[in-house]
Design a protein around this motif. Structure first.
Motif, mmCIF file in Angstrom:
data_model
loop_
_atom_site.group_PDB
_atom_site.id
_atom_site.type_symbol
_atom_site.label_atom_id
_atom_site.label_comp_id
_atom_site.label_asym_id
_atom_site.label_seq_id
_atom_site.Cartn_x
_atom_site.Cartn_y
_atom_site.Cartn_z
ATOM 1 N N HIS A 1 -10.238 0.077 -3.662
ATOM 2 C CA HIS A 1 -8.811 -0.725 -4.114
ATOM 3 C C HIS A 1 -9.082 -2.122 -4.412
ATOM 4 O O HIS A 1 -8.026 -2.876 -4.264
ATOM 5 C CB HIS A 1 -7.761 -0.180 -3.348
ATOM 6 C CG HIS A 1 -7.742 1.325 -3.175
ATOM 7 N ND1 HIS A 1 -7.252 1.912 -4.349
ATOM 8 C CD2 HIS A 1 -7.594 2.158 -2.263
ATOM 9 C CE1 HIS A 1 -7.215 3.272 -4.242
ATOM 10 N NE2 HIS A 1 -7.498 3.421 -2.771
ATOM 11 N N ILE B 1 -3.703 2.012 -8.582
ATOM 12 C CA ILE B 1 -4.337 2.335 -7.366
ATOM 13 C C ILE B 1 -4.953 3.788 -7.410
ATOM 14 O O ILE B 1 -5.932 4.124 -7.056
ATOM 15 C CB ILE B 1 -3.303 2.202 -6.199
ATOM 16 C CG1 ILE B 1 -3.067 0.612 -5.924
ATOM 17 C CG2 ILE B 1 -3.810 2.843 -4.940
ATOM 18 C CD1 ILE B 1 -1.886 0.539 -4.958
ATOM 19 N N GLN C 1 -7.898 4.197 -9.423
ATOM 20 C CA GLN C 1 -9.148 3.953 -8.879
ATOM 21 C C GLN C 1 -9.566 5.063 -7.906
ATOM 22 O O GLN C 1 -10.745 5.335 -7.616
ATOM 23 C CB GLN C 1 -8.797 2.688 -7.929
ATOM 24 C CG GLN C 1 -8.529 1.565 -8.615
ATOM 25 C CD GLN C 1 -8.275 0.283 -7.640
ATOM 26 O OE1 GLN C 1 -7.447 0.593 -6.677
ATOM 27 N NE2 GLN C 1 -8.549 -1.015 -8.032
ATOM 28 N N THR D 1 -6.387 -4.217 -6.495
ATOM 29 C CA THR D 1 -5.053 -3.960 -6.429
ATOM 30 C C THR D 1 -4.726 -4.249 -5.200
ATOM 31 O O THR D 1 -3.878 -5.385 -5.041
ATOM 32 C CB THR D 1 -4.959 -2.304 -6.566
ATOM 33 O OG1 THR D 1 -5.803 -1.500 -5.493
ATOM 34 C CG2 THR D 1 -5.287 -1.810 -8.060
#
Ligand code: FES
Ligand SMILES: [Fe+2]
Length: 335
Positions: A169, A281, A284, A172
């Motif tokens: 992540h 997110i 990902q 983000t």
């Protein structure tokens, strides 16, 4: 040790969401759960769910129409009641309807803005209890379905995965400076697992606003088999709570129903911000997760390597393995 039960047999005994309530209008709706094609429609008193194929010639009942008699097939007009029995054969009025003119019907219930289905005659467990969604104290916003080529169990594990935050992540909310996972406790319960960690989430610099670290308390709460609730409490902002319910299409694919509850005072800005940032997110996660093999959720710990940082997904997997074995989820773990 008892044998591992099949995936479909094990999870047929539980409630799974198959649609958001708002998706089911006056038209029938197709859905899929555990390799079974379903059709849903609204009756005067609730939601009916049956197999999707007409008993007569296999036409798609989701292309039919909802009538006062029941769900009418578009091919020859046979109509089915909520119990799956054919109640009308237009080509043979006055003639008894064959006993085999029926489709299997299933239990359905509507709660939390979702339509839940159980394929077994008796559910093995109740729905998750999320009272905050029913007391009027929060507003909610949902994402589109997440249809991913990964097992429901692996999806829940990634939601519970503490060690991936600072890797997957980045950009983000992941903080690359915080790679170590401090020890944390996991509470195992008969119906799920719970844990709480504090994570120094990093909001990247945007539009001249500098990057900022906020120590966010993450509270994880899973109800078996595949319903995760995850509360985010930043120090500087209201709590928001994410609900991710992975609905198994097969052993290797799932449709996740994903929504969030938040303080109603944030109604003007939060929903759009949440949807945008959460989709980034989750993308990902998807990129990593769809590359994982095997796609199926392992029913042992032998094929992968586990560390204390993985404790929460490991404890979750123990419970899922217990369900596959037909054992209580808080029983001693199989090695
Ligand atoms: S196939 Fe449905 S009525 Fe004939
Ligand atoms: Fe993630």
């Amino acid at each position: 040790m008892s044998a591992v039960r099949s995936y479909v047999e094990t999870f047929s005994a539980y409630w799974h969401p198959v649609a958001f309530s708002r998706e089911l209008t006056e038209r029938p709706l197709a859905a899929r759960l555990l390799e079974t094609d379903l059709v849903l429609w609204r009756t005067g008193t609730g939601v009916a769910v049956t197999h999707r194929r007409c008993a007569h010639r296999g036409a798609d009942l989701s292309a039919g129409e909802v009538t006062p008699d029941g769900l009418r097939c578009g091919f020859h007009g046979w109509a089915y009641g909520a119990d799956g029995r054919c109640v009308h054969v237009p080509s043979q009025p006055g003639v008894p309807i064959p006993a085999r003119a029926r489709v299997s019907s299933f239990r359905a219930t509507e709660r939390y803005g979702l339509i839940w289905v159980c394929l077994a005659p008796e559910p093995a467990a109740p729905l998750p209890e999320w009272p905050e969604l029913e007391d009027g104290s929060v507003a909610t916003v949902a994402l589109p379905h997440l249809d991913w080529e990964v097992s429901a169990g692996r999806m829940v594990e990634v939601v519970l995965d503490v060690a991936h935050l600072s890797w997957v992540h980045r950009g983000t909310f992941g903080n690359p400076e915080q790679q170590e996972v401090p020890p944390y406790e996991v509470e195992r319960r008969p119906d799920g697992v719970r844990a709480r960690i504090v994570y120094p989430a990093l909001s990247p610099a945007v539009d001249g606003v500098p990057a900022r670290v906020d120590r966010t308390t993450l509270t994880y709460d899973v109800t078996y088999p595949f319903a995760a609730r995850l509360a985010f409490k930043p120090t500087l902002f209201y709590v928001h709570t994410v609900y991710a319910i992975a609905s198994p299409l097969s052993e290797e694919s799932m449709r996740c129903f994903y929504f969030c509850s938040y303080h109603p005072r944030l109604q003007n800005h939060f929903p759009a911000m949440f949807v945008k940032s959460e989709l980034a997110i989750l993308e990902q996660d998807r990129r990593v997760l769809e590359g994982v093999r095997p796609r199926a959720h392992p029913v042992d710990f032998a094929g992968e390597v586990h560390t204390p940082a993985d404790r929460l997904p490991v404890e979750y997997r123990r419970g899922i393995i217990a369900l596959r074995m037909g054992a209580p989820v808080d029983a001693p773990a199989p090695d």
